[in-house]
Scaffold this active site. Structure first.
Site, PDB file in Angstrom:
ATOM      1  N   HIS A  43      -1.257  38.177   9.448  1.00 52.28           N
ATOM      2  CA  HIS A  43      -0.933  39.566   9.031  1.00 52.28           C
ATOM      3  C   HIS A  43       0.750  39.631   8.892  1.00 52.28           C
ATOM      4  O   HIS A  43       1.442  38.561   8.791  1.00 52.28           O
ATOM      5  CB  HIS A  43      -1.365  40.446   9.960  1.00 52.28           C
ATOM      6  CG  HIS A  43      -1.129  40.217  11.418  1.00 52.28           C
ATOM      7  ND1 HIS A  43       0.035  40.297  12.048  1.00 52.28           N
ATOM      8  CD2 HIS A  43      -1.955  39.909  12.413  1.00 52.28           C
ATOM      9  CE1 HIS A  43       0.099  39.732  13.080  1.00 52.28           C
ATOM     10  NE2 HIS A  43      -1.207  39.705  13.637  1.00 52.28           N
TER      11      HIS A  43
ATOM     12  N   GLN B 169      -8.232  27.454  24.485  1.00 44.08           N
ATOM     13  CA  GLN B 169      -8.190  28.648  25.217  1.00 44.08           C
ATOM     14  C   GLN B 169      -8.968  29.823  25.110  1.00 44.08           C
ATOM     15  O   GLN B 169      -8.697  31.067  25.639  1.00 44.08           O
ATOM     16  CB  GLN B 169      -6.558  29.228  24.494  1.00 44.08           C
ATOM     17  CG  GLN B 169      -6.801  29.594  23.086  1.00 44.08           C
ATOM     18  CD  GLN B 169      -5.270  29.887  22.437  1.00 44.08           C
ATOM     19  OE1 GLN B 169      -4.774  28.628  22.214  1.00 44.08           O
ATOM     20  NE2 GLN B 169      -5.033  30.970  21.931  1.00 44.08           N
TER      21      GLN B 169
ATOM     22  N   HIS C 171       2.783  37.661  11.468  1.00 43.07           N
ATOM     23  CA  HIS C 171       2.941  36.401  11.064  1.00 43.07           C
ATOM     24  C   HIS C 171       4.014  35.944  10.099  1.00 43.07           C
ATOM     25  O   HIS C 171       4.597  35.066  10.003  1.00 43.07           O
ATOM     26  CB  HIS C 171       1.485  35.600  10.675  1.00 43.07           C
ATOM     27  CG  HIS C 171       0.474  35.824  11.764  1.00 43.07           C
ATOM     28  ND1 HIS C 171      -0.566  36.398  11.782  1.00 43.07           N
ATOM     29  CD2 HIS C 171       0.402  35.239  12.984  1.00 43.07           C
ATOM     30  CE1 HIS C 171      -1.283  36.235  12.755  1.00 43.07           C
ATOM     31  NE2 HIS C 171      -0.544  35.519  13.704  1.00 43.07           N
TER      32      HIS C 171
ATOM     33  N   GLY D  48       5.927  35.440  18.517  1.00 36.94           N
ATOM     34  CA  GLY D  48       6.154  36.848  18.574  1.00 36.94           C
ATOM     35  C   GLY D  48       6.152  37.441  20.097  1.00 36.94           C
ATOM     36  O   GLY D  48       5.650  36.805  20.869  1.00 36.94           O
TER      37      GLY D  48
ATOM     38  N   SER E 183      -4.485  39.811  14.918  1.00 34.59           N
ATOM     39  CA  SER E 183      -5.520  39.391  14.218  1.00 34.59           C
ATOM     40  C   SER E 183      -6.911  40.160  14.621  1.00 34.59           C
ATOM     41  O   SER E 183      -7.605  40.545  13.657  1.00 34.59           O
ATOM     42  CB  SER E 183      -5.849  38.162  14.231  1.00 34.59           C
ATOM     43  OG  SER E 183      -4.433  37.298  13.652  1.00 34.59           O
TER      44      SER E 183
END
Length: 340
Positions: A62, A89, A65, A196, A235
């Site tokens: 998106h 994860q 990113h 981010g 996301s």
């Protein structure tokens, strides 16, 4: 400037086969699927003395990113983006199988970004774009079951920074993050990597990881990219209805109201700051489940005592995780934070 230490024991080999979306060499995005391909590409750039910026992602790209990619473009000769949904994860009950996998559209978005920069008359852009989209077997050649108790082999943990906040809800999570980030940094050996601020704890964990393991990559933290209403881009936002997206803005409103209280209100405690977040969410009358609200030290991520008066000079990290209604009638988890 930090650069990877690479031993050049032999002459560089040609980059292995890759696929492109365009035949024009000046507008293509190279897509590598194997470690050997990436290392050969990196070796070529090293011999030319050129820098590499790296943006790790799990795909479903998106605007947030793409902002990371733009930050890399501004500071490096070339940029590579990884697209890999990392199984280590996820816990067995989480959404690993349902997590969006959209490699072709992700590469198309990067190509569009590449071409928009290429045609900008104000930018003399000669950088290369590359994508590393490996298989699970490529990244975990010995296999990787989702159940942590069944996993064998080499894994990385960053003690003291992984058990709180997100780690209190997902105790396996940062072990998986630290492991895959270490793998990717070892494979790509970038000069700089971009993360981010939305994933604040991840930023702290990765920064400590790089420092403690003497990895010669500079970590750059990029401000959170937001929807027009303030909702942090993620996301997982694709799971939300338009109504839920609109109402979920209350999380950012709650965090910023607490941020203003921290900055502007005298004689408040850390408990007052936390209560401000909770009260703002409760007043919205939105069906939102709060997992945690934290007011913590920005470096150690340790929660401040709720009855302690705030120290405005030290600042703090105000973060939260909530679950909001989604398209399937269940709830989707979203996180956000602000710095004071």
């Amino acid at each position: 400037m930090l650069r990877p230490v690479i031993r050049l024991a032999r002459a560089a080999q040609p980059v292995a086969a890759h696929r492109t979306l365009f035949t024009e060499s000046d507008t293509c995005v190279r897509v590598f699927n194997t470690i050997d391909q990436v290392r050969a590409w990196r070796r070529e750039k090293t011999l030319l003395g050129q820098s590499i910026g790296f943006v790790p992602t799990m795909g479903a790209l998106h605007r947030g990113h793409l902002d990371l990619v733009k930050a890399s473009i501004a500071e490096n000769d070339h940029t590579i983006v990884s697209i890999f949904v990392n199984p280590s994860q996820f816990a067995p009950h989480e959404d690993f199988g349902q997590y969006p996998r959209t490699v072709d559209s992700d590469v198309a978005k990067l190509t569009e970004l590449r071409n928009s920069i290429q045609t900008d008359e104000q930018v003399h852009y000669t950088n290369e774009f590359a994508v590393f989209a490996p298989s699970v077997n490529e990244m975990y050649p010995s296999g990787i079951p989702l159940d942590v108790k069944e996993q064998v082999g080499a894994f990385i943990e960053v003690k003291g920074l992984s058990h709180q906040l997100e780690g209190s809800i997902r105790p396996h999570f940062f072990r998986g993050v630290a492991t895959v980030v270490t793998k990717l940094l070892n494979i790509i050996q970038p000069d700089r990597a971009y993360f981010g601020q939305k994933d604040a704890q991840q930023c702290v964990v990765v920064s400590r990881l790089v420092a403690d393991l003497h990895i010669p990559t500079a970590i750059t933290i990029v401000p959170t990219t937001r929807e027009a209403n303030g909702l942090a881009m993620s996301s997982r936002n694709v799971y939300l209805t338009e109504e839920s997206k609109d109402k979920s803005k209350v999380l950012y409103e709650a965090l910023t109201s607490a941020q203003h209280m921290f900055r502007d209100t005298p004689n408040v405690t850390y408990g007052d700051i936390r209560k401000k977040v909770l009260d703002t969410i409760a007043a919205s009358e939105f069906s939102i489940d709060v997992e945690y609200v934290s007011v913590s030290d920005k470096k150690t991520l340790i929660d401040y005592p709720l009855d302690e008066a705030v120290n405005k000079d030290d600042g703090c990290l105000i973060s939260a995780a909530v679950r909001v209604p989604n398209k399937d009638g269940a709830k989707t988890r979203i996180i956000d934070n602000v710095l004071c």
